[in-house]
Design an enzyme around this catalytic site. Structure first.
Site, PDB file in Angstrom:
ATOM      1  N   GLY A 172       0.877  -1.095  -0.064  1.00 59.62           N
ATOM      2  CA  GLY A 172      -0.152  -0.170  -0.006  1.00 59.62           C
ATOM      3  C   GLY A 172       0.860   1.224   0.023  1.00 59.62           C
ATOM      4  O   GLY A 172       1.916   1.308  -0.248  1.00 59.62           O
ATOM      5  N   GLU A 173       0.302   2.188   0.584  1.00 60.78           N
ATOM      6  CA  GLU A 173       1.112   3.661   0.470  1.00 60.78           C
ATOM      7  C   GLU A 173       1.061   4.378  -0.758  1.00 60.78           C
ATOM      8  O   GLU A 173       1.570   5.522  -0.607  1.00 60.78           O
ATOM      9  CB  GLU A 173       2.550   3.526   1.335  1.00 60.78           C
ATOM     10  CG  GLU A 173       2.490   2.767   2.572  1.00 60.78           C
ATOM     11  CD  GLU A 173       4.009   2.731   2.966  1.00 60.78           C
ATOM     12  OE1 GLU A 173       5.115   3.390   2.425  1.00 60.78           O
ATOM     13  OE2 GLU A 173       4.352   2.225   4.116  1.00 60.78           O
TER      14      GLU A 173
END
Lengths: 359, 359
Positions: free
Chosen positions: B318-319
């Protein structure tokens, strides 16, 4: 004369396991769930093992794009006229080809090498001359080159890496240009693997199914005529190979010897990798497969090489275009390894150290 | 109050077919076999259609990384403690997270947004505050948020794009941070698609099979308790969503309205894309799927979205990490379209114009 080749083969060693262990340990302490960067983590660990450094730098990047012609085009295996090889060399030098654009995008230089283009070149700024001959012979009729020429091609590739090291060279991408070279590559793959030409051969730059059937027949004839010895990769290279394929195999061997990672491009670079790893199997650990191309047979070839491609973008251009994209991923991988904060540094809680919670 | 949302929805139009046609024609005249750059060619044509320009520029790149907490963590669906969401926001601001390293690698800025992290933040340099509440409610017991909060989250995302446009914004990547947000994302996917939670749910940051079975049960309970209406995406978002998911859906809608391509990250961004495309199906043409993640259910989700990922690197962080890599490929695609020479410019022979041979 195989002195250069023999010497380089003696320098190829296994990966540095201390560096791989240190890189792996660092990955496990970076601020992310363990393993969550997937193949980028594996790649960073491989790059540590290749370079012998826990935190490798890939600042100096180069694509070696080798051009040569192939006598087998006389059999009508390509769509474009043979002069396109020579024209594309000028396009590389002028900066207008796909590889120029992608190399600039990733911050790499392009090293354009004449390994034996029909017509030859005057001395040109930016062109490295390693010309073996004005194209290979027609392998459907006779060996593509002599054994000595095959060795010369390998050593030319080794020489490029040796001299380019002086300009800074942390990672190499391989690229090719040569009308007819998917035909030679399919023949090499069939000769070394034992797969039939119908399994190893694809549409190249865009021939149709009828032309493909003809191309397969030409390769069958080349193999029957020359009887390359599958246990002798230099024999295979000389009978059904190409000068740029030999040169790229030399680049791979030299990369392994000098602990420089080599990111291989598509089908033609894969054929060079078959030659290089057959000469010295340890070379494989120094190779990174950038992509699986749209060329039929490439997925099978990578599987035979036991290399797993990073990308699958349906590309089939060569020149080093896939390798350039792969180098960018390799650089991303080592930057993550080097520049991410650890759990301790960032004060982030880890699952296995609950006593450090609340930092 | 849905004025902002209503207004932005009216501005979302089909892609510019004049620009796509012009880009396609140019691709066919560049010095390479037609189609040989594969998905990079398709991508360049899509980007022309999104921006309305035959030669789009992607100079100004931003990753919008939105953080929020999820009440459902009370059910024990994650490995890491909830405070990690807040700690990671500090890591983003300090430049030590994976997304910081990858954004720098591709030349993008990271816009860190607090959409509703437990504990909140003092005013911090570099942190954009769009806080809706200190985390959602526990969706296994009650709706995650009110309908108004869901609309506020969407409008917060729209607001980010509007204000960031003033800093230059040619392409957006989406990213997320929030303990428990794969649980919310799986619930959204199940609610909208009709697939069962066992099909839409994966191991998140690394739970084992027993914990996965529990996570599936929690999602089943959340769906049974709240009965989200699959025909009403804002209802789905409010019942089983998250503030960062709503915010990212707003970013996607605003990107489409402003003709800015949005490169979506993994599973959580995919859940936001489900909301955005359910609100306005035309949005889909403005989205680029960067990668298929290792999270079970993501491949199925992309298939449901009718989006084909560019990368498959077994990532699950993610991120915006996958989105960053996807943006680099998008930039490569438009640079190829803009900067490669045509056959005529380079004097290279084409197959269909034999009369131009020998240039």
């Amino acid at each position: 004369m195989t002195n250069t080749l023999d010497r380089i083969l003696k320098e190829i060693k296994p990966l540095d396991t201390k560096a791989t262990a240190a890189a792996r340990q660092r990955q496990d302490n970076l601020t992310k769930p363990r393993g969550s960067l997937g193949r980028l983590e594996e790649l960073s660990i491989q790059l540590a093992g290749i370079t012998g450094q826990m935190l490798p730098s890939l600042e100096h990047k180069a694509i070696v794009t080798m051009a040569a012609d192939h006598g087998v085009v006389a059999e009508g295996v390509t769509l474009y006229p043979q002069e396109v090889t020579r024209q594309m060399v000028f396009n590389f030098l002028g900066g207008g080809a796909a590889i120029n654009v992608l190399a600039k995008h990733i911050g790499a230089r392009v090293i354009v090498v004449d390994m034996g283009v029909v017509g030859g070149f005057e001395s040109l700024p930016g062109l490295v001359c390693k010309m073996i001959d004005f194209g290979t012979k027609n392998m459907a009729q006779e060996p593509a080159m002599t054994r000595q020429q095959a060795i010369d091609a390998l050593q030319a590739g080794i020489g490029i890496v040796s001299s380019e090291k002086n300009n800074g060279l942390n990672i190499i991408g391989t690229g090719d240009m040569g009308l007819g070279n998917t035909t030679a590559s399919s023949a090499i793959f069939a000769a070394i693997s034992g797969y039939s030409p119908s399994q190893t051969t694809g549409h190249g730059t865009g021939i149709d199914d009828r032309q493909l059937a003809h191309k397969v027949k030409v390769i069958e004839k080349a193999l029957a005529t020359n009887q390359p010895n599958p246990k002798d990769p230099i024999d295979v290279l000389s009978k059904v190979g190409g000068f740029e394929i030999g040169g790229l195999a030399g680049v791979m061997l030299a990369g392994a010897a000098h602990k420089i990672p080599v990111v291989i491009d598509g089908f033609v670079s894969g054929a060079a990798a078959l030659i290089a790893t057959a000469i010295c199997p340890q070379t494989r650990d120094y190779l990174i497969a950038s992509h699986v191309s749209a060329e039929a047979g490439h997925a099978l070839m990578l599987n035979f090489l036991e290399l797993k491609p990073l990308l699958n973008l349906n590309m089939r251009l060569g020149e080093g275009t896939g390798a350039a994209l792969g180098i960018s991923l390799a650089e991303a991988a080592v930057k993550l390894l080097s520049h991410m904060a650890t759990f301790n540094e960032a004060g982030v809680s880890d699952i296995e150290t609950p006593e450090e919670k609340g930092a």
